[in-house]
Design a protein around this motif. Structure first.
Motif, PDB file in Angstrom:
ATOM      1  N   SER A  91      16.971  18.305 -55.796  1.00 50.17           N
ATOM      2  CA  SER A  91      16.924  17.168 -56.832  1.00 50.17           C
ATOM      3  C   SER A  91      16.949  15.447 -56.763  1.00 50.17           C
ATOM      4  CB  SER A  91      18.468  17.792 -57.594  1.00 50.17           C
ATOM      5  OG  SER A  91      18.445  18.694 -58.122  1.00 50.17           O
ATOM      6  N   ASN A  92      17.628  15.696 -55.314  1.00 49.05           N
ATOM      7  CA  ASN A  92      16.946  14.171 -55.824  1.00 49.05           C
ATOM      8  C   ASN A  92      15.635  13.612 -55.007  1.00 49.05           C
ATOM      9  OD1 ASN A  92      20.101  12.663 -57.042  1.00 49.05           O
ATOM     10  ND2 ASN A  92      20.663  13.834 -54.903  1.00 49.05           N
ATOM     11  N   VAL A  93      15.481  14.739 -53.841  1.00 48.12           N
ATOM     12  CA  VAL A  93      14.392  14.000 -53.516  1.00 48.12           C
ATOM     13  C   VAL A  93      12.756  15.011 -54.477  1.00 48.12           C
ATOM     14  CG1 VAL A  93      12.388  15.573 -51.873  1.00 48.12           C
ATOM     15  CG2 VAL A  93      14.863  14.921 -51.252  1.00 48.12           C
ATOM     16  N   LEU A  94      12.569  15.766 -55.561  1.00 50.65           N
ATOM     17  CA  LEU A  94      11.785  15.688 -56.152  1.00 50.65           C
ATOM     18  C   LEU A  94      11.719  14.315 -57.399  1.00 50.65           C
ATOM     19  CD1 LEU A  94      11.764  19.900 -57.213  1.00 50.65           C
ATOM     20  CD2 LEU A  94      10.594  18.633 -55.221  1.00 50.65           C
ATOM     21  N   ALA A  95      12.986  14.210 -57.554  1.00 45.82           N
ATOM     22  CA  ALA A  95      13.359  12.232 -58.554  1.00 45.82           C
ATOM     23  C   ALA A  95      12.397  11.744 -58.154  1.00 45.82           C
ATOM     24  CB  ALA A  95      14.275  12.805 -59.193  1.00 45.82           C
ATOM     25  N   LEU A  96      12.806  11.154 -56.837  1.00 39.07           N
ATOM     26  CA  LEU A  96      12.482  10.449 -55.855  1.00 39.07           C
ATOM     27  C   LEU A  96      11.293  10.553 -55.698  1.00 39.07           C
ATOM     28  CD1 LEU A  96      15.318  10.528 -53.811  1.00 39.07           C
ATOM     29  CD2 LEU A  96      15.047   8.203 -54.651  1.00 39.07           C
ATOM     30  N   TYR A  97      10.396  11.729 -55.014  1.00 43.51           N
ATOM     31  CA  TYR A  97       9.147  11.931 -55.117  1.00 43.51           C
ATOM     32  C   TYR A  97       8.233  10.746 -56.549  1.00 43.51           C
ATOM     33  CZ  TYR A  97       4.559  14.340 -53.239  1.00 43.51           C
ATOM     34  OH  TYR A  97       3.251  14.055 -52.937  1.00 43.51           O
ATOM     35  N   LEU A  98       8.364  11.789 -57.309  1.00 43.29           N
ATOM     36  CA  LEU A  98       7.784  10.837 -58.398  1.00 43.29           C
ATOM     37  C   LEU A  98       8.785   9.960 -59.214  1.00 43.29           C
ATOM     38  CD1 LEU A  98       7.527  14.581 -60.970  1.00 43.29           C
ATOM     39  CD2 LEU A  98       5.743  13.286 -59.442  1.00 43.29           C
ATOM     40  N   TRP A 135       3.485  16.007 -43.467  1.00 44.36           N
ATOM     41  CA  TRP A 135       4.169  14.020 -42.742  1.00 44.36           C
ATOM     42  C   TRP A 135       4.023  13.690 -41.793  1.00 44.36           C
ATOM     43  CZ3 TRP A 135       7.838  14.180 -38.827  1.00 44.36           C
ATOM     44  CH2 TRP A 135       9.221  12.897 -38.534  1.00 44.36           C
ATOM     45  N   PHE A 136       3.178  15.429 -39.970  1.00 40.69           N
ATOM     46  CA  PHE A 136       2.515  13.915 -38.886  1.00 40.69           C
ATOM     47  C   PHE A 136       1.528  13.713 -39.528  1.00 40.69           C
ATOM     48  CE2 PHE A 136       5.343  17.989 -36.914  1.00 40.69           C
ATOM     49  CZ  PHE A 136       5.974  17.209 -36.215  1.00 40.69           C
ATOM     50  N   TYR A 137       0.474  13.662 -40.037  1.00 41.54           N
ATOM     51  CA  TYR A 137      -0.493  13.709 -40.813  1.00 41.54           C
ATOM     52  C   TYR A 137      -0.487  12.387 -40.830  1.00 41.54           C
ATOM     53  CZ  TYR A 137      -3.706  16.385 -38.953  1.00 41.54           C
ATOM     54  OH  TYR A 137      -4.244  17.643 -37.447  1.00 41.54           O
ATOM     55  N   THR A 138       0.736  11.885 -42.196  1.00 43.93           N
ATOM     56  CA  THR A 138       0.212  10.862 -43.637  1.00 43.93           C
ATOM     57  C   THR A 138       1.221   9.671 -43.567  1.00 43.93           C
ATOM     58  OG1 THR A 138       1.991  11.937 -44.467  1.00 43.93           O
ATOM     59  CG2 THR A 138      -0.272  12.443 -45.177  1.00 43.93           C
ATOM     60  N   HIS A 139       2.580  10.717 -41.731  1.00 48.12           N
ATOM     61  CA  HIS A 139       3.872   9.293 -41.760  1.00 48.12           C
ATOM     62  C   HIS A 139       3.592   8.811 -40.412  1.00 48.12           C
ATOM     63  CE1 HIS A 139       4.467   9.969 -45.810  1.00 48.12           C
ATOM     64  NE2 HIS A 139       4.901   8.747 -45.562  1.00 48.12           N
ATOM     65  N   VAL A 140       3.539   9.597 -39.037  1.00 49.99           N
ATOM     66  CA  VAL A 140       4.179   9.216 -37.983  1.00 49.99           C
ATOM     67  C   VAL A 140       2.582   8.680 -37.361  1.00 49.99           C
ATOM     68  CG1 VAL A 140       3.990  11.223 -35.411  1.00 49.99           C
ATOM     69  CG2 VAL A 140       6.073  11.470 -37.300  1.00 49.99           C
ATOM     70  N   ALA A 141       1.176  10.269 -37.887  1.00 48.28           N
ATOM     71  CA  ALA A 141       0.297   9.287 -37.541  1.00 48.28           C
ATOM     72  C   ALA A 141      -0.017   8.281 -38.021  1.00 48.28           C
ATOM     73  CB  ALA A 141      -1.076  10.371 -37.479  1.00 48.28           C
ATOM     74  N   ILE A 184      10.570  16.321 -48.453  1.00 46.12           N
ATOM     75  CA  ILE A 184      11.778  15.780 -48.228  1.00 46.12           C
ATOM     76  C   ILE A 184      11.325  14.632 -47.128  1.00 46.12           C
ATOM     77  CG2 ILE A 184      12.516  17.689 -46.299  1.00 46.12           C
ATOM     78  CD1 ILE A 184      15.771  16.655 -46.841  1.00 46.12           C
ATOM     79  N   LEU A 185      11.148  14.735 -45.905  1.00 47.59           N
ATOM     80  CA  LEU A 185      10.337  14.089 -44.965  1.00 47.59           C
ATOM     81  C   LEU A 185       9.464  12.781 -45.891  1.00 47.59           C
ATOM     82  CD1 LEU A 185       9.196  16.136 -41.651  1.00 47.59           C
ATOM     83  CD2 LEU A 185      12.090  15.025 -42.686  1.00 47.59           C
ATOM     84  N   GLN A 186       9.115  12.962 -46.405  1.00 44.72           N
ATOM     85  CA  GLN A 186       7.992  11.874 -47.142  1.00 44.72           C
ATOM     86  C   GLN A 186       8.417  10.910 -48.177  1.00 44.72           C
ATOM     87  OE1 GLN A 186       3.817  13.968 -48.686  1.00 44.72           O
ATOM     88  NE2 GLN A 186       4.930  15.035 -48.117  1.00 44.72           N
ATOM     89  N   VAL A 187      10.042  11.709 -48.356  1.00 43.34           N
ATOM     90  CA  VAL A 187      10.083  10.637 -49.319  1.00 43.34           C
ATOM     91  C   VAL A 187      10.945   9.931 -48.719  1.00 43.34           C
ATOM     92  CG1 VAL A 187      12.462  10.751 -51.069  1.00 43.34           C
ATOM     93  CG2 VAL A 187      10.857  12.136 -51.761  1.00 43.34           C
ATOM     94  N   LEU A 188      12.127  10.425 -47.154  1.00 40.13           N
ATOM     95  CA  LEU A 188      12.419   9.955 -46.735  1.00 40.13           C
ATOM     96  C   LEU A 188      12.492   8.583 -46.455  1.00 40.13           C
ATOM     97  CD1 LEU A 188      14.808  12.857 -44.573  1.00 40.13           C
ATOM     98  CD2 LEU A 188      15.975  10.181 -46.351  1.00 40.13           C
TER      99      LEU A 188
END
Length: 315
Positions: free
Chosen positions: A127-134, A232-238, A168-172
């Protein structure tokens, strides 16, 4: 009607083709279908202008996220995508029309689901992740919503289902909780991706709670939980961001310090991209400073920007 959560792939997936190949064929060939589907969703909204129906929702989550919240999330996501496609294809009236409904749905989402205690709906991670993502959370409530999400993860590990796990990983990472995102990604006790891998077959399963020798009817080779961590591996770690003329490489210092080394390869429309980094800590006597080595190979005619987090690596 079916389930907007699954059906939305029809509208969302073509964006990724456009993002990587800048080919509008999928968008133009299917635009009327995209519009018809979103119009169908709009005809079946509740008094809030949201969706109060669906079937699977946050499939196989470990705590309760209302299906209607997940469906309404996808309504907003679909409206955003359709307005973008209309802009790309040159339909300004549609841009204005669907953007108006997207804005209305955003306001309604907060009216219907936001709790003044600083969480959405049931307070579940999804619930919180989806609101944060948008970016739906009002600025003044953002610290409390993030705090509730982070505390929930620290107390219960990951409990998201098929939808929440995608984001979830992208939001964090988006909000600077790099260590917590990495902790979830590297965890090996159940529930976790590492637990799946360590059981032997090296596949991603459909359920966090399944046992390899007692799958209880769940798929043991299932992409549902794998998409989020793969992106997440591609967009954030890399730190890879693909755009029209090339790409930007923006590795994050916190991941470099924890992981020490990384190699990623990506086949793009312009050719093969190879990007790696190595981070070495200062020795205990401080006689040698920490340092990082970057290797980048990009295709001819491709513009590549490398953002090196110098200050964060040295601090």
């Amino acid at each position: 009607p079916g389930d907007p959560t699954w059906e939305s792939a029809f509208i969302i997936i073509p964006y990724h083709f456009y993002q990587h190949y800048r080919d509008i064929t999928l968008l133009s060939n299917n635009y009327l279908g995209f519009r018809d589907y979103v119009d169908f969703l709009l005809r079946n909204t509740d008094n809030f202008g949201l969706l109060d129906w669906g079937e699977l929702g946050d499939w196989l989550s470990l705590n309760n996220t209302p299906t209607d919240l997940v469906s309404s999330f996808y309504l907003i996501l679909n409206l955003d995508h359709l307005a973008l496609y209309a802009e790309i294809l040159g339909f300004p009236d549609d841009v204005a029309f669907y953007s108006k409904f997207a804005e209305k749905a955003r306001r309604s989402f907060n009216l219907k689901y936001f709790n003044t205690s600083g969480y959405y709906s049931t307070g579940s991670q999804t619930s919180n992740v989806l609101a944060l993502y948008l970016d739906l959370v009002p600025e003044e409530n953002l610290p409390q919503v993030l705090s509730n999400l982070v505390n929930n993860i620290r107390n219960f590990s990951i409990t998201t289902g098929g939808v929440g796990t995608r984001y979830i990983l992208q939001v964090l990472s988006k909000y600077g909780y790099y260590d917590l995102a990495l902790e979830l990604a590297l965890k090996t006790s159940q529930p976790s991706w590492g637990y799946f891998v360590n059981q032997g077959p090296g596949t991603i399963w459909e359920s966090w709670t399944a046992q390899f020798y007692e799958p209880d009817g769940f798929s043991m080779n299932h992409p549902m939980f794998g998409g989020g961590i793969g992106v997440w591996f591609y967009t954030h770690v890399a730190g890879i961001e693909v755009f029209a003329d090339g790409l930007r490489l923006s590795p994050i210092a916190q991941y470099m310090k924890k992981l020490k080394e990384m190699t990623v390869q990506l086949d793009t429309i312009r050719g093969f991209v190879d990007f790696s980094w190595l981070y070495v800590d200062a020795n205990p006597n401080q006689t040698e400073s920490s340092f990082a080595i970057f290797n980048v190979t990009v295709p001819v005619s491709c513009i590549a920007y490398l953002d090196i987090p110098v200050y964060q690596l040295l601090s």
